[in-house]
Design a protein around this motif. Structure first.
Motif, PDB file in Angstrom:
ATOM      1  N   ASN A  54      -2.178   1.952  -6.428  1.00  0.00           N
ATOM      2  CA  ASN A  54      -1.083   1.395  -6.037  1.00  0.00           C
ATOM      3  C   ASN A  54      -1.323   1.072  -4.522  1.00  0.00           C
ATOM      4  O   ASN A  54      -1.385   2.070  -3.752  1.00  0.00           O
ATOM      5  CB  ASN A  54       0.273   1.685  -6.381  1.00  0.00           C
ATOM      6  CG  ASN A  54       1.508   0.968  -5.975  1.00  0.00           C
ATOM      7  OD1 ASN A  54       1.221  -0.124  -5.160  1.00  0.00           O
ATOM      8  ND2 ASN A  54       2.256   0.751  -6.877  1.00  0.00           N
ATOM      9  N   ILE A  55      -1.372  -0.087  -3.946  1.00  0.00           N
ATOM     10  CA  ILE A  55      -1.331  -0.049  -2.597  1.00  0.00           C
ATOM     11  C   ILE A  55      -0.211   0.221  -1.718  1.00  0.00           C
ATOM     12  O   ILE A  55      -0.264   0.320  -0.565  1.00  0.00           O
ATOM     13  CB  ILE A  55      -1.695  -1.691  -2.202  1.00  0.00           C
ATOM     14  CG1 ILE A  55      -2.817  -2.413  -3.045  1.00  0.00           C
ATOM     15  CG2 ILE A  55      -1.807  -2.058  -0.587  1.00  0.00           C
ATOM     16  CD1 ILE A  55      -3.169  -3.844  -2.708  1.00  0.00           C
ATOM     17  N   LYS A  56       1.118  -0.121  -2.420  1.00  0.00           N
ATOM     18  CA  LYS A  56       2.081   0.000  -1.665  1.00  0.00           C
ATOM     19  C   LYS A  56       2.602   1.694  -1.236  1.00  0.00           C
ATOM     20  O   LYS A  56       3.152   1.738  -0.532  1.00  0.00           O
ATOM     21  CB  LYS A  56       3.338  -0.338  -2.378  1.00  0.00           C
ATOM     22  CG  LYS A  56       3.319  -1.812  -2.427  1.00  0.00           C
ATOM     23  CD  LYS A  56       4.696  -2.246  -3.048  1.00  0.00           C
ATOM     24  CE  LYS A  56       4.510  -2.577  -4.549  1.00  0.00           C
ATOM     25  NZ  LYS A  56       5.561  -2.963  -5.253  1.00  0.00           N
TER      26      LYS A  56
ATOM     27  N   ALA B 159      -2.534   3.095   1.244  1.00  0.00           N
ATOM     28  CA  ALA B 159      -2.589   2.238   2.187  1.00  0.00           C
ATOM     29  C   ALA B 159      -3.469   2.951   3.349  1.00  0.00           C
ATOM     30  O   ALA B 159      -4.336   2.161   3.891  1.00  0.00           O
ATOM     31  CB  ALA B 159      -1.179   1.665   2.803  1.00  0.00           C
TER      32      ALA B 159
ATOM     33  N   GLN C 179      -5.834  -2.940  -8.051  1.00  0.00           N
ATOM     34  CA  GLN C 179      -4.755  -1.936  -8.296  1.00  0.00           C
ATOM     35  C   GLN C 179      -4.669  -1.725  -9.604  1.00  0.00           C
ATOM     36  O   GLN C 179      -4.720  -2.922 -10.332  1.00  0.00           O
ATOM     37  CB  GLN C 179      -3.423  -2.359  -7.681  1.00  0.00           C
ATOM     38  CG  GLN C 179      -3.342  -2.836  -6.183  1.00  0.00           C
ATOM     39  CD  GLN C 179      -1.885  -3.146  -5.929  1.00  0.00           C
ATOM     40  OE1 GLN C 179      -0.918  -2.320  -6.021  1.00  0.00           O
ATOM     41  NE2 GLN C 179      -1.446  -4.490  -5.966  1.00  0.00           N
TER      42      GLN C 179
END
Lengths: 386, 386
Positions: free
Chosen positions: A116-118, A123, A144
């Motif tokens: 997950n990028i978030k 990140a 993702q």
DNA sequence: TATCTCTTCGTAAACGTTCCCGATAGGTGA
DNA sequence: TCACCTATCGGGAACGTTTACGAAGAGATA
């Protein structure tokens, strides 16, 4: 009557059926089939990219010469080289990496698969990867999995179709079967695992200081005088979950504290899980006096919920967590954490991947532990500071 | 004596210099130049990818037939098609997107240029982009400018070299010259701007509710009884900075409040800037009684700093901000924000880009404002709630 | 049987680039 | 003048895929 485009006869032409919606003819004298052609030759598509062919045409040289000039190869006179480079600049040429990669068998692109990028950790990792990739002249393709095994497999498939030169992988929570990447590894595709690694394949692995960090956190709690330390762990299958739990257990053992199974909760990192755990612990005859959350968000949630419940932190309940620094600083009381360095993880992983790519298979496998750092704040300071 | 590979003569051969380290010969009878060849033909490279040629060889058909079978085209018998598809599965074939893209002139890849992945807003946007791109069968290539104009230009250059089918751009703070993207736009490259848009090029633009959000936040402060409202704005050049300031100004005007230039600070979003602004405002004869920070981090920093200084929030000083929800909830007192939906922005932007790509230039340009939402918390609640 | 039809398959060109190898021009030394 | 040399250039194949178009054959119709 039609005319044969081959022998120019127009006497021996017969119809020979239909094909693709057009009438087909057959010339008996030269035994040739043909269809009526439609005189449509418009190419109105604006050309976005200049090619070396264009440059060659302008310069009146061959494309081979242009290629040599632009790649600073030998076998070309300085005059020609400079002239071509000037024209290339004027025509705003930039090379078609596709054609280049296509012909050289490498794409100067690496693929990254993350859950997950978030999540700030990933990140940060991405940022590190990007930086190192840029230095090496590579581009980065990111996918993702959203913690879904199926999506992960599809993503890797897609990256492979794009012929990435290498793969950086952090597996989803669901992933327990590794035959796909095992087969890729066997085929010689450069790969590096990070964070959510996979022990079944002999790739280089970049990990964080999970065991050591957990150990340091729990030892810190013990030194502060906490005796009944609970752990809010993640899914059992997750390796970081296991490692951090091992660090927790090891600290308890080392300091002669009892290991109580009821103090060990495995969950899915959700807020509900965190709050429910706190509820259930409070109903024990001997509730914990400190909580080690392996995920910082859970730690923060516990702090918030404790405030609602009127629990004094850190006096009644000490709390420590793993992870993100900024949020930990903001929450009240500030959270003691074992800080990880996501960007560093990304950098190290990318560097390792480029080593693997460069050394073409005959590299020595190496695992790297990216060091973290214990940051002590108020959420665990039972004793007066100092 | 050497033998001419062309006329097989071995009497009329003379040496004709050196070339590329090898001896060169000249056959006078047939006027042919040649070099001694070295019998090295090893191809030990393990093959990672199966190609349609491999499949064709196994099946004993032509590559055209294989291509038709795998792409479900017509002109092929069901039997052949199924047989080929089965073999393809067995051989673990997946198409080389490079060759495909190369020959069709499209790459099924879009490029994204953002200032910084680590910022939650952009991470959210990326997540949205990814999702939509996946649905459309596209891959995503991401570049960070790190707020540097130069890096941004290089990145776009790189994406272009990779022949992306379209571009999603959010400009860096530094970017004030747009000739690069203007020329790309003129060449017909599909592009969409989001968040940090650029008004000089006629691309579709996805924006957040900057003006409206700022207006709502400031109006809320006014309704709470705050009279001297300051704004912590970003760099003057930044469009979101302008828009949010306009919203602020409009709210003041609408409610008949005086606009005081000394209450308007432009800066770079840094912590130092935020704290220095608060310091300087406090030294005014009439310090502000509320602060609107257009960046949520600044708002949070102001809250933390105010606590250190012993300023009562919200009674002495009201604070509101733009942005991230989670952090705003955690901080104490919780921050009133205008919440934006980063993921939504990403989704809308990507969808728009695919429309542009699909409609091949003759699309109707459209700007979209992604709605936000006012979330009222304690940092601005001077009046008792209700 | 001669003509027409349809289905199914193969051939070859094209995409942009690199690179191998030969071609050519202009030398040098004997 | 002949043998030999070097520097510089062009021709063409190769990479994997799609696609326009022709070939081959079987069947239908007259």
């Amino acid at each position: 009557m039609e005319t044969c485009p081959k022998c120019s006869s127009n006497t021996s032409i017969i119809r020979a059926g239909m094909i693709r919606g057009k009438v087909r003819y057959h010339c008996k004298s030269c035994d040739f089939h043909f269809t009526k052609e439609h005189p449509e030759k418009s190419r109105p598509t604006k050309q976005i990219h200049t090619t070396i062919k264009d440059i060659a045409q302008v310069m009146g040289v061959s494309i081979a010469t242009v290629s040599r000039a632009l790649n600073n190869k030998s076998d070309i006179s300085p005059k020609t080289r400079e002239a071509i480079q000037k024209i290339a600049l004027e025509l705003d040429y930039n090379p078609n990496m596709f054609a280049k990669g296509f012909q050289r068998g490498e794409t100067k692109t690496i693929g990254v698969v993350i859950p997950n990028i978030k999540r700030p950790f990933f990140a940060g990792v991405l940022s590190g990867i990007q930086e190192v990739a840029n230095e090496h002249g590579y581009r980065v393709m990111i996918c993702q999995s959203n913690e879904s095994f199926e999506t992960e497999v599809t993503n890797i498939q897609g990256l492979l179709a794009s012929h990435v030169d290498g793969l950086l992988i952090s597996h989803s929570k669901e992933t327990t079967r590794f035959n796909q990447i095992k087969s890729l590894f066997d085929k010689g595709l450069p790969m590096v695992h990070f964070d959510r690694i996979c022990t079944e394949v002999d790739t280089p692995k970049i990990r964080q200081e999970d065991f050591g960090g957990a150990y340091q956190l729990v030892e810190h709690l013990i030194q502060q005088g906490y005796q009944r330390i609970a752990i809010l762990a993640g899914p059992t299958e997750l390796l970081i979950s296991q490692k951090r739990k091992e660090g927790y257990l090891h600290a308890l053992k080392k300091h002669g504290l009892e290991i109580r199974p009821e103090y060990i909760h495995h969950g899915d990192f959700s807020k509900e899980f965190a709050l429910a755990s706190l509820d259930s612990w409070r109903q024990l005859p001997e509730p914990p006096d400190a909580i080690f959350a392996i995920h910082y968000l859970n730690a923060v949630e516990i702090i918030q919920y404790s405030k609602e419940l009127g629990i004094q932190i850190p006096n009644e309940l000490g709390i420590v967590g793993f992870g993100d620094e900024y949020l930990a600083e903001i929450v009240h009381p500030a959270l003691t954490v074992f800080h990880l360095f996501p960007q560093k993880v990304g950098e190290v992983a990318a560097q390792m991947l480029f080593r693997v790519i460069a050394e073409k298979g005959n590299y020595k496998r190496e695992d790297i532990l990216v060091q973290g750092k214990l940051i002590i704040r108020k959420s665990s300071l039972k004793k007066p500071k100092g």
